[in-house]
Design a protein around this motif. Sequence first.
Motif, PDB file in Angstrom:
ATOM      1  N   GLU A  24    -111.414  -8.884 -16.560  1.00 36.74           N
ATOM      2  CA  GLU A  24    -110.934 -10.013 -16.104  1.00 36.74           C
ATOM      3  C   GLU A  24    -110.793 -11.078 -17.093  1.00 36.74           C
ATOM      4  OE1 GLU A  24    -109.350 -12.282 -13.302  1.00 36.74           O
ATOM      5  OE2 GLU A  24    -110.025 -10.658 -12.708  1.00 36.74           O
ATOM      6  N   LEU A  25    -111.484 -11.259 -17.933  1.00 40.88           N
ATOM      7  CA  LEU A  25    -111.532 -12.192 -18.976  1.00 40.88           C
ATOM      8  C   LEU A  25    -110.424 -12.093 -19.912  1.00 40.88           C
ATOM      9  CD1 LEU A  25    -115.213 -12.687 -19.851  1.00 40.88           C
ATOM     10  CD2 LEU A  25    -113.755 -14.177 -18.566  1.00 40.88           C
ATOM     11  N   LEU A  26    -110.021 -10.908 -20.141  1.00 39.38           N
ATOM     12  CA  LEU A  26    -108.823 -10.450 -21.075  1.00 39.38           C
ATOM     13  C   LEU A  26    -107.371 -10.511 -20.318  1.00 39.38           C
ATOM     14  CD1 LEU A  26    -110.175  -6.855 -22.476  1.00 39.38           C
ATOM     15  CD2 LEU A  26    -110.020  -9.136 -23.495  1.00 39.38           C
ATOM     16  N   ARG A  27    -107.266 -11.136 -18.987  1.00 39.66           N
ATOM     17  CA  ARG A  27    -106.290 -11.603 -18.411  1.00 39.66           C
ATOM     18  C   ARG A  27    -105.388 -12.551 -19.072  1.00 39.66           C
ATOM     19  NH1 ARG A  27    -105.067  -8.881 -13.461  1.00 39.66           N
ATOM     20  NH2 ARG A  27    -106.783  -7.978 -12.674  1.00 39.66           N
ATOM     21  N   PRO A  28    -104.296 -12.814 -19.536  1.00 43.40           N
ATOM     22  CA  PRO A  28    -103.718 -13.701 -20.355  1.00 43.40           C
ATOM     23  C   PRO A  28    -103.795 -15.318 -19.497  1.00 43.40           C
ATOM     24  CG  PRO A  28    -102.423 -11.792 -20.537  1.00 43.40           C
ATOM     25  CD  PRO A  28    -103.340 -11.415 -19.349  1.00 43.40           C
ATOM     26  N   ARG A  29    -103.716 -15.049 -18.132  1.00 41.90           N
ATOM     27  CA  ARG A  29    -104.007 -16.217 -17.423  1.00 41.90           C
ATOM     28  C   ARG A  29    -105.186 -17.018 -17.729  1.00 41.90           C
ATOM     29  NH1 ARG A  29    -105.761 -16.024 -12.017  1.00 41.90           N
ATOM     30  NH2 ARG A  29    -106.770 -13.762 -11.611  1.00 41.90           N
ATOM     31  N   HIS A  30    -106.019 -16.214 -18.017  1.00 44.52           N
ATOM     32  CA  HIS A  30    -107.502 -17.161 -18.615  1.00 44.52           C
ATOM     33  C   HIS A  30    -107.735 -17.657 -19.800  1.00 44.52           C
ATOM     34  CE1 HIS A  30    -108.373 -15.781 -14.548  1.00 44.52           C
ATOM     35  NE2 HIS A  30    -108.736 -14.519 -14.601  1.00 44.52           N
ATOM     36  N   TRP A  31    -106.731 -17.245 -20.661  1.00 41.89           N
ATOM     37  CA  TRP A  31    -106.858 -17.533 -22.141  1.00 41.89           C
ATOM     38  C   TRP A  31    -107.070 -18.853 -22.472  1.00 41.89           C
ATOM     39  CZ3 TRP A  31    -103.250 -13.394 -24.694  1.00 41.89           C
ATOM     40  CH2 TRP A  31    -103.389 -12.037 -24.578  1.00 41.89           C
ATOM     41  N   ALA A  32    -106.365 -19.814 -21.790  1.00 44.10           N
ATOM     42  CA  ALA A  32    -106.396 -21.311 -22.102  1.00 44.10           C
ATOM     43  C   ALA A  32    -107.672 -21.803 -21.863  1.00 44.10           C
ATOM     44  CB  ALA A  32    -105.300 -22.065 -21.288  1.00 44.10           C
ATOM     45  N   LEU A  76    -110.667 -20.107 -22.556  1.00 38.94           N
ATOM     46  CA  LEU A  76    -111.608 -19.584 -23.069  1.00 38.94           C
ATOM     47  C   LEU A  76    -111.596 -19.985 -25.034  1.00 38.94           C
ATOM     48  CD1 LEU A  76    -111.078 -16.005 -21.735  1.00 38.94           C
ATOM     49  CD2 LEU A  76    -112.859 -17.487 -21.367  1.00 38.94           C
ATOM     50  N   TYR A  77    -111.132 -21.079 -25.011  1.00 38.64           N
ATOM     51  CA  TYR A  77    -110.696 -21.394 -26.378  1.00 38.64           C
ATOM     52  C   TYR A  77    -112.208 -22.023 -27.218  1.00 38.64           C
ATOM     53  CZ  TYR A  77    -110.226 -26.302 -25.137  1.00 38.64           C
ATOM     54  OH  TYR A  77    -110.244 -27.407 -24.525  1.00 38.64           O
ATOM     55  N   ASN A  78    -112.947 -22.643 -26.234  1.00 39.47           N
ATOM     56  CA  ASN A  78    -114.189 -23.273 -26.722  1.00 39.47           C
ATOM     57  C   ASN A  78    -115.285 -23.260 -26.129  1.00 39.47           C
ATOM     58  OD1 ASN A  78    -115.798 -25.280 -27.953  1.00 39.47           O
ATOM     59  ND2 ASN A  78    -114.740 -27.099 -27.448  1.00 39.47           N
ATOM     60  N   PRO A  79    -116.163 -22.094 -26.667  1.00 35.19           N
ATOM     61  CA  PRO A  79    -117.708 -21.917 -25.799  1.00 35.19           C
ATOM     62  C   PRO A  79    -118.606 -22.881 -26.073  1.00 35.19           C
ATOM     63  CG  PRO A  79    -117.535 -20.682 -28.006  1.00 35.19           C
ATOM     64  CD  PRO A  79    -116.035 -21.316 -27.548  1.00 35.19           C
ATOM     65  N   PHE A  80    -118.393 -23.800 -26.998  1.00 28.19           N
ATOM     66  CA  PHE A  80    -119.363 -24.683 -27.237  1.00 28.19           C
ATOM     67  C   PHE A  80    -119.460 -25.913 -26.283  1.00 28.19           C
ATOM     68  CE2 PHE A  80    -118.392 -22.636 -31.302  1.00 28.19           C
ATOM     69  CZ  PHE A  80    -119.896 -22.482 -31.539  1.00 28.19           C
ATOM     70  N   ARG A  81    -118.279 -26.258 -25.584  1.00 26.46           N
ATOM     71  CA  ARG A  81    -118.174 -27.307 -24.600  1.00 26.46           C
ATOM     72  C   ARG A  81    -118.674 -26.952 -23.347  1.00 26.46           C
ATOM     73  NH1 ARG A  81    -114.106 -29.240 -20.840  1.00 26.46           N
ATOM     74  NH2 ARG A  81    -113.930 -31.586 -20.769  1.00 26.46           N
TER      75      ARG A  81
END
Length: 220
Positions: free
Chosen positions: A103-111, A113-118
């Motif tokens: 599910e996480l690899l679906r392109p629609r989710h990529w925006a 996943l860019y900052n795990p620190f926030r």
Amino acid sequence: MPQATVHLLRHGEVHNPEGVLYGRLPEFHLSELGREMARTLAEHFSERAAQGARIVHLGASPLTRAQETAKPIADALGLEIATDARIIEAENYFEGLHVTKAELLRPRHWARLYNPFRPSWGEPYKVQAARVTAAVHDARLRAIELGGDGAEAVLVSHQLPIWATRLSAEGRPLWHDPRKRECTLTSVTSLVFDDGGLVRVEYSEPAAALLPGAASTPGA
């Protein structure tokens, strides 16, 4: 300022046969095991009260699973449940989904996943810590008002907001590996205050015997 303790209690196991990330979705009730966990915590706090602890205030997140965890404690101690939206579960973009690698690899989710620190997929950790900390301090003052020096309050909340609050209280970075949170189902994270300041954080698992086999799907 008198001493006071605020116990942050995570809710019990949730009935979630589909294994979705339920977040703030309504009508996710406790499972039978979760209800047993809640009864165990009610017994735990009742025993403490019988030994002299003055537990005088009980708050809970508005979500069903938190309210159902608080109910046996309220009944056992003769307390009303004060619903507090500040201790609700964290907002999460993936709410209602099965959060798998595929599910996480679906392109629609990529925006998201860019900052795990926030983190970029949900409510910022610092916002969670701030709102729960505010609720904790109000609960501390309410406990002192009702029970005086040494009084205690219980707030039923959720894993991620509790953990973010603990990290903040201990001066640790808020970013973390979710698999390493020390906050099991119906665990108790206790913030002990004296002279208005935090003096220590304590952690316990009164329902530890019920944890083996419990569902591990997080709320957020």
